[in-house]
Design a protein around this motif. Structure first.
Motif, PDB file in Angstrom:
ATOM      1  N   ALA A 119       0.837  -1.202   0.000  1.00 50.12           N
ATOM      2  CA  ALA A 119       0.000   0.000   0.000  1.00 50.12           C
ATOM      3  C   ALA A 119       0.875   1.256   0.000  1.00 50.12           C
ATOM      4  CB  ALA A 119      -0.946   0.001   1.202  1.00 50.12           C
ATOM      5  N   TYR A 157       1.021   3.962  -3.048  1.00 51.96           N
ATOM      6  CA  TYR A 157       0.735   5.367  -2.748  1.00 51.96           C
ATOM      7  C   TYR A 157       1.859   6.258  -3.277  1.00 51.96           C
ATOM      8  CZ  TYR A 157      -0.804   9.415   0.001  1.00 51.96           C
ATOM      9  OH  TYR A 157      -1.243  10.656   0.388  1.00 51.96           O
ATOM     10  N   ARG A 198       0.475  15.743   0.946  1.00 53.16           N
ATOM     11  CA  ARG A 198       0.041  14.457   0.385  1.00 53.16           C
ATOM     12  C   ARG A 198       1.019  13.356   0.769  1.00 53.16           C
ATOM     13  NH1 ARG A 198      -0.709  13.038  -6.037  1.00 53.16           N
ATOM     14  NH2 ARG A 198      -1.351  10.866  -5.709  1.00 53.16           N
ATOM     15  N   CYS A 223       0.864   9.296   3.603  1.00 54.28           N
ATOM     16  CA  CYS A 223       1.192   7.948   3.135  1.00 54.28           C
ATOM     17  C   CYS A 223       0.729   6.901   4.157  1.00 54.28           C
ATOM     18  CB  CYS A 223       2.698   7.827   2.925  1.00 54.28           C
ATOM     19  SG  CYS A 223       3.188   6.226   2.267  1.00 54.28           S
TER      20      CYS A 223
END
Length: 139
Positions: free
Chosen positions: A35, A39, A110, A114
């Motif tokens: 994941a 990301y 952003r 994470c």
């Protein structure tokens, strides 16, 4: 303007990503690791599409770090890693060409989102402008 955007971690964090928990960081599962990679790859893809991506890399395990300094006589002193489990170090970076500090700050926000395992330490994302002029930028 170009900016260096840096993410930090510790040796314990690198161990945790390899499934070794410690008092400083829980072990990451394969699903959590995937994941995180997905990301970060999505961020890289978006930055490439926008034309802001100049370079970016995750850095190797701190066990592969080497420090080079000089002793009082000017002789090189070479020290190989690893270092203290909790000492923060540079884990990865981007060189971005952004229109403004506000834009690169939005990108850093952003990055800070994470995904990671519950209980994993959080570190600030560091933004540093890159000096592009002459020697006068140093002073």
């Amino acid at each position: 303007m170009k900016y260096l955007v840096m993410v930090q971690g510790t040796h314990a964090d690198y161990d945790a990503m390899q499934g070794k928990a410690s008092e400083h960081s829980p072990a990451w599962s394969e699903k959590e690791l995937q994941a995180m990679y997905a990301y970060m790859n999505a961020i890289n893809d978006d930055l490439s599409e926008s034309g802001e991506f100049v370079d970016g890399q995750g850095l190797a395990d701190p066990d592969r770090t080497r420090l080079v300094s000089l002793d009082a006589d000017g002789n090189p002193v070479i020290t190989d890693g690893p270092y203290g489990e909790t000492k923060e170090l540079l884990a990865g970076y981007w060189v971005l060409d952004c229109a403004s500090l506000e834009r690169v700050t939005a990108i850093a926000e952003r990055v800070a989102r994470c995904p990671q395992p519950a209980g994993a330490p959080e570190y600030p994302v560091v933004i540093r402008p890159i000096m592009e002029g002459g020697a006068g930028d140093i002073c």
